[in-house]
Design an enzyme around this catalytic site. Structure first.
Site, PDB file in Angstrom:
ATOM      1  N   ASP A 127       0.872  -1.170   0.000  1.00 46.21           N
ATOM      2  CA  ASP A 127       0.000   0.000   0.000  1.00 46.21           C
ATOM      3  C   ASP A 127       0.912   1.223   0.000  1.00 46.21           C
ATOM      4  OD1 ASP A 127      -2.338   1.719   0.407  1.00 46.21           O
ATOM      5  OD2 ASP A 127      -3.317  -0.112   1.085  1.00 46.21           O
TER       6      ASP A 127
ATOM      7  N   HIS B 240      -3.108   3.402  -4.769  1.00 43.78           N
ATOM      8  CA  HIS B 240      -2.475   3.031  -3.499  1.00 43.78           C
ATOM      9  C   HIS B 240      -1.043   2.531  -3.724  1.00 43.78           C
ATOM     10  CE1 HIS B 240      -5.707   3.540  -0.589  1.00 43.78           C
ATOM     11  NE2 HIS B 240      -6.543   3.074  -1.480  1.00 43.78           N
TER      12      HIS B 240
ATOM     13  N   GLU C 239     -10.295   2.360  -5.018  1.00 39.74           N
ATOM     14  CA  GLU C 239      -9.993   3.774  -4.812  1.00 39.74           C
ATOM     15  C   GLU C 239      -8.925   4.302  -5.772  1.00 39.74           C
ATOM     16  OE1 GLU C 239     -11.205   4.039  -0.114  1.00 39.74           O
ATOM     17  OE2 GLU C 239      -9.106   3.655  -0.572  1.00 39.74           O
TER      18      GLU C 239
END
Ligand SMILES: [Zn+2]
Length: 749
Positions: free
Chosen positions: A185, A264, A329
């Site tokens: 991440d 990410h 996202e």
């Protein structure tokens, strides 16, 4: 359906609640003198069992000590397949002669052993001289779902091999079988990849700010300085990963690795800036990173080669048939920046060359490329539910997480034929608070997910149509680690909610019973204490809704019905134009009014009750259609079907900033309330009058406090059909309110 009372009688203290338990009179006394036998099992399993008895009960069995006259403990792998218990089930019988555990697989025997352990007294002295008293029972048990997952984020904070193993032990104890390992991440890359050493040299490390809360780290003063050394982090070597995979396999657990792409990925861009779209200097993030700008360039062939290389090494390392590729996202736009893919010439060229309709489709293309590549290794991909928007094949598994969208992603998956793992924010995000005011939890106030709600989780939500329900293969809890600095804190958040989840994914629906579960807890906690685990000791309960339906219902004969709001179970968002607004538990659509042609509708809204002063927004929402059961559809995007025209207005400012998106049947118009810092005590911050007038395509809005202002606050042109529905919309947009339970009585005049 078995009533809770009956269940308490016909039950032993085993979590998850077994399918069938028959209690007999009497006990068997287990000691080191009992004879331990294995039939058909392998060495690794036998080793596990011996170690387990030694660690959990202080019993070390040996051939010299063992004697049949003190009873036998037999672990038997069936030679004839036992159809009742299937792949992971088992039978466990304790009688006066001893204990027999049978299963079709090693995993089944592992679960039988856990049940056996839970039959021993939680406070038993290890290797009790009198032997350990075990009640005589017959248990037949097997899981409801094949996917019983537990996820760990090791990027935000890094956890060592020892702790991961402790986590796997816990999973085994509660018959969980899929360890979803979130390895990468923005905050650190945690997996050794031979071909790209900078991932470990640079991507795995970040500047450390010890003693500063995660929430505070978003402040500029803490940003890493030029040349500052990165000292926090780490990664797992391939040897360590193999060790963990073996350790898990011995416990019937499959390890599913996740790498996050294409968003990410600050840590990848810190190591390999050439994989980004721009020259922006990325670093491994040290705290909250939102909205996230980092994204891998979708137009750069080197990026695709990189991703395929990483998949190659992962495919070789992990025996699981799944690789999780993230996919969530990636498409967050913000007022402060435009999405990189819209600005990047390489990405734009790719979009043009492939005749893609928008940058979102570029993500779809990337994920599909990766999926095809993974397939060459015989692997299936799993992605967060956003991957449905890109056009993956029906072989990809969807991880449903956006709980605020209700059943929409589940229906979308059903439409496309994808299998689904259910892990919605509403019930499965164990980084959320489990008690309301928790002195043990640091950081900002978080969403509330009490034990009772975790227990209420069903991977198949009530009322879900059969075509969607049949594609759900199980459920999972997620432990995001922004605020989990230590193993102790991680265990605290996980426990005892993991126990609740285990009953949701293992036990038959008619064997699940909250009251019974609560009764089992003290004994389970004793067991956890004995094993040295940290847990939350309070039982968090679902809050009562206080919405006064009657009052909101009166006064308008044309009213289409009030919106009943379930305070405890709702969380959703309103999406439009890439702009993401979160509302949680504090949003109402009180009434829907059918209107035809031009109209003038005015609402005078009266607020009563404690907390009304915290309201931030009121508005009117217009819909082209009104789906009676579409509580979530009212506020959510469904594929490309819906779009919001969202009108925002600064207090006293011009009507600007009209956002439009790919929604088509929903419009939302409202004036912005004052910012919290502008609010003094007793300042009315909500207009109490609202007028909406439609003339042709024009929608004119006027608002006021006490009376309407002369000038329209906003005029918006919308291509709206003659017949539509108008709803009143109120929300708080206030963090304080997320954690309190105020309800308002609202009338339309
Ligand atoms: Zn690019």
């Amino acid at each position: 359906m078995i009533s809770c009372q009956q269940q308490a009688v016909n039950s032993v203290n085993i979590v998850p609640e077994p399918v069938q338990v028959e209690i007999q009179k009497g006990y068997f006394s287990l000691s080191e003198k009992s004879l331990l036998l294995f039939e058909g099992t392998d060495c690794a399993f036998e080793q596990y069992v011996r170690q387990y008895f030694s660690d959990y009960l202080g019993l070390s069995f040996s051939q010299e000590k063992g004697n049949e006259k003190y009873g036998t403990v037999i672990f038997r792998l069936n030679t004839d397949y036992d159809k009742t218990v299937g792949e992971e089930g088992y039978r466990l019988e304790v009688n006066k002669e001893g204990i027999t555990l049978t299963a079709n697989t090693h995993a089944g025997l592992v679960y039988a052993l856990q049940s056996l352990y839970q039959l021993t007294p939680a406070d038993v002295a290890k290797n009790s001289p009198k032997g350990i008293q075990i009640p005589q029972v017959k248990i037949v048990d097997y899981p409801r779902f094949e996917w019983r997952g537990s996820h760990r984020d090791v990027s935000r904070h890094f956890f060592d091999v020892e702790h991961i193993k402790r986590h796997l032990d816990l999973m085994a104890l509660y018959k969980m079988n899929k360890f979803h390992w979130h390895l990468t991440d923005d905050h650190g890359w945690r997996l050794e990849i031979d071909k790209y050493p900078k991932l470990m040299e640079i991507g795995a490390w970040r500047v450390d700010r010890p003693g500063i809360s995660w929430a505070k780290l978003k402040e500029q003063e803490y940003a890493p300085k030029e040349g500052e050394p990165s000292t926090y982090g780490g990664y797992y070597t391939k040897e360590q990963v193999r060790d963990i995979i073996n350790y898990a396999a011995q416990r019937g657990i499959e390890v599913i690795p996740e790498i996050e792409i294409p968003g990410h990925c600050s840590e990848i861009l810190a190591a390999y800036p050439e994989f980004g779209c721009d020259d922006f200097p990325y670093y491994v993030q040290i705290g909250p990173y939102w909205p996230p700008k980092a994204i891998l360039c979708g137009g750069n062939d080197k990026v695709m080669t990189f991703l395929k290389d990483v998949i190659d090494e992962m495919a070789e390392l992990f025996p699981s048939e799944y690789i999780h590729i993230g996919g969530d996202e990636a498409f967050i736009e913000s007022e402060t920046f435009k999405h990189n893919w819209e600005l990047c010439p390489k990405c734009q060229k790719r979009i043009k060359d492939l005749k893609l309709k928008n940058p979102e489709a570029l993500q779809g293309w990337m994920i599909c490329e990766i999926e095809q590549h993974a397939k060459k290794h015989g692997k299936k991909i799993i992605g967060w539910d956003e991957i449905l928007e890109g056009g993956v094949t029906a072989d990809a598994i969807v991880m449903y997480w956006r709980g605020w969208l209700g059943n929409e992603p589940l229906m979308e998956a059903a439409h496309k034929g994808n299998l689904v793992i259910s892990t919605p924010t509403t019930h499965c995000y164990y980084d959320y608070n489990q008690i309301e005011e928790d002195p043990n939890q640091e950081g900002p106030k978080r969403h509330y997910l009490p034990l009772e709600k975790a227990y209420a989780f069903d991977p198949i939500p009530e009322g879900l149509p059969e075509e969607a329900a049949k594609l759900i293969i199980g459920g999972q809890c997620n432990l995001w680690a922004e605020y989990l600095y230590t193993p102790k804190e991680s265990e605290y958040m996980l426990l005892p909610r993991l126990l609740a989840l285990s009953e949701s994914v293992w036990s038959p629906v008619d064997r699940k019973c909250w009251e019974h579960f609560v009764k089992k807890l003290p004994e389970q906690k004793k067991r956890l204490s004995a094993l040295g685990y940290n847990y939350c000791d309070e039982v968090g309960l679902i809050r009562e809704a206080k919405f006064n339906k009657n009052k909101s219902d009166v006064g308008n004969p044309k009213m289409k019905g009030s919106f009943t709001y379930d305070f405890a179970n709702d969380m959703y968002t309103l999406r439009g134009g890439g702009y993401d607004m979160w509302y949680e538990r504090d949003e109402f659509f009180m009434v829907w009014q059918e209107v035809t042609g031009d109209f003038k509708l005015s609402a005078k809204v009266a607020f009563e009750g404690e907390g009304a002063h915290l309201l931030r927004k009121m508005g009117l929402m217009i819909r082209e259609s009104l789906d009676e059961d579409a509580r979530h559809a009212n506020v959510s995007l469904h594929g490309n079907m819906l779009a919001a025209l969202q009108y925002r207005m600064e207090k006293g400012g011009e009507s600007k900033d009209i956002r439009s998106a790919n929604q088509t049947n929903q419009y939302l118009i409202y004036p912005e309330g004052l910012a919290p810092e502008q609010v003094e005590e007793n300042t009315p911050i909500m207009p109490d009058h609202l007028m909406l007038e439609r003339v042709g395509n024009k929608i004119i809005m006027k608002t006021g406090i006490g009376s309407y202002s002369d000038q329209p606050d906003a005029t918006v042109e919308i291509d709206l059909p003659k017949k539509c529905y108008v709803g009143l919309f109120i929300c708080s947009h206030s963090v304080d309110l997320l954690e309190t339970g105020y309800f308002w009585n609202v009338k339309l005049e």
